[in-house]
Scaffold this active site. Structure first.
Site, short mmCIF file in Angstrom:
data_model
loop_
_atom_site.label_atom_id
_atom_site.label_comp_id
_atom_site.label_asym_id
_atom_site.label_seq_id
_atom_site.Cartn_x
_atom_site.Cartn_y
_atom_site.Cartn_z
N VAL A 23 -10.01 -4.71 -4.63
CA VAL A 23 -11.14 -3.74 -3.72
C VAL A 23 -9.73 -2.74 -2.87
O VAL A 23 -9.23 -3.69 -2.30
CB VAL A 23 -11.73 -4.56 -2.70
N ASP A 24 -9.83 -1.84 -2.61
CA ASP A 24 -9.68 -0.80 -1.38
C ASP A 24 -9.50 -0.64 -0.40
O ASP A 24 -8.58 -0.39 0.90
CB ASP A 24 -7.94 0.82 -1.68
N VAL A 25 -11.04 -0.60 0.11
CA VAL A 25 -12.34 -0.43 0.91
C VAL A 25 -13.18 -1.34 1.44
O VAL A 25 -13.64 -1.46 -0.28
CB VAL A 25 -12.35 1.48 0.68
#
Length: 361
Positions: free
Chosen positions: A76-78
């Site tokens: 997950v980046d966001v």
């Protein structure tokens, strides 16, 4: 049914894509029943007429409790966080939240906060975050009051020269002011009484082109009467709902009746279905993805406490999902050990946690 939903999708009608997925799922289940591939007692997906949303196609059979944070965080980046029941309850911050948000930022994660509560504008929510000791930037905050204004801006409502009547609180009006739309109602009508006497009537503005219904702690009969007159009498008047949440957190002591109550009253006296702009509608995630150039939605995780808004929002829009048990959904309900609330049947997150403190080791 499938043809009708396909037509709706082609015409860009709100929530048509999710409805089409539910139709396809229902048709497939019915065909399986006919062929004897499943037992007749198996539930048909999307078969609850009153449910505002149903499980997205391909929903997982069961949710996994997150015991190793890296299993989620590495992909997950966001992170998109709901607020009520996730960050705070009422006006009380949930323990440990500042540390969690700080550690996620230090790990390079981008954070957004998306709430269905329309009582405040984005500026109002910035003030609330600050009052709770949280350093959150204004551009990281998205509310359903903003979504209602964004919808009217995208559809060029202002060009119509029409006005908006608001059931709700100041958050909606503040967002409408920012885009120059003429509106009235809301808190100004909180003490107005309907003239229920012989010959009494409420006069309404024939130039109202939209009624927005948001959470309103000052709801009264006059507001309901004014809304129904606009919707029933003014040709083409739009019925816009900020959300359909059944309950909300006004205090940390108990759950309180949510905006679904206000929307249900207007739906009942007009026979109209609202255009819902808050979660699980895609408007806010589409806005975020376009504005910030996010291409791979599978690396976004929606974190919330509601199955039928937060988790449905994530699943219907291609995001990872994580449910937190710090809000309205209990673990027995999630695991189907007790009956689900109507409209949440079959909706499962990818992961669940007790609170988002479980995101850090």
């Amino acid at each position: 049914l499938t043809w009708a939903y396909e037509t709706a999708v082609e015409k860009g009608m709100p929530q048509a894509a999710a409805a089409k997925a539910r139709a396809d799922q229902a048709v497939a289940t019915l065909q399986a029943l006919k062929d004897g591939a499943v037992a007749p007692s198996a539930p048909v997906a999307g078969a609850v007429p009153s449910a505002p949303v149903a499980a997205a196609a391909g929903a997982s059979a069961s949710a996994e409790k997150l015991t190793s944070p890296g299993k989620l965080l590495d992909g997950v980046d966001v992170f998109i966080f709901d607020c009520d029941g996730v960050i705070w309850r009422g006006d009380s911050l949930i323990d440990g939240i500042p540390n969690v948000l700080n550690q996620l930022r230090q790990a390079g994660k981008t954070l957004f906060f998306v709430t269905n509560n329309s009582t405040k504008s984005r500026a109002g929510y910035k003030s609330k975050f600050t009052s709770l000791g949280l350093d959150v930037k204004p551009e990281e905050i998205f509310s359903s009051s903003f979504a209602a204004a964004a919808y009217l801006e995208q559809t060029k409502f202002k060009d119509s020269g029409k006005r908006v009547y608001v059931i709700g609180e100041k958050g909606i009006g503040e967002e409408l002011d920012l885009i120059g739309i003429d509106w009235f109602g809301a808190e100004a009508d909180k003490d107005t009484e309907a003239p229920m006497r012989p010959g009494g009537k409420v006069e309404h503005d024939a130039n109202v082109g939209a009624v927005i219904v948001g959470f309103d702690r000052f709801i009264n009969y006059y507001k309901l009467q004014y809304a129904q007159l606009c919707l029933n009498k003014n040709p083409g008047c739009q019925f816009i709902a900020t959300n359909l949440d059944r309950v909300t957190h006004l205090t940390d002591a108990q759950e309180w009746a949510g905006n679904g109550t206000m929307v249900g009253a207007v739906r009942g006296c007009t026979g109209m279905e609202p255009n819902v702009v808050g979660k699980p509608a895609p408007l806010m995630i589409d806005y975020i993805a376009e504005k910030y150039g996010i291409q791979d939605r599978s690396r976004i995780c929606m974190v919330g406490d509601r199955l039928d808004t937060d988790i449905a929002f994530g699943r219907n829009n291609g995001l990872k999902t994580c449910l937190t048990l710090s809000g309205v959904t209990s673990e027995p309900e999630l695991l189907d050990k007790v009956p689900r609330k109507a409209g949440t049947e079959g909706i499962q997150p990818d992961y669940y946690v007790d609170t988002i403190n479980d995101f850090i080791a």
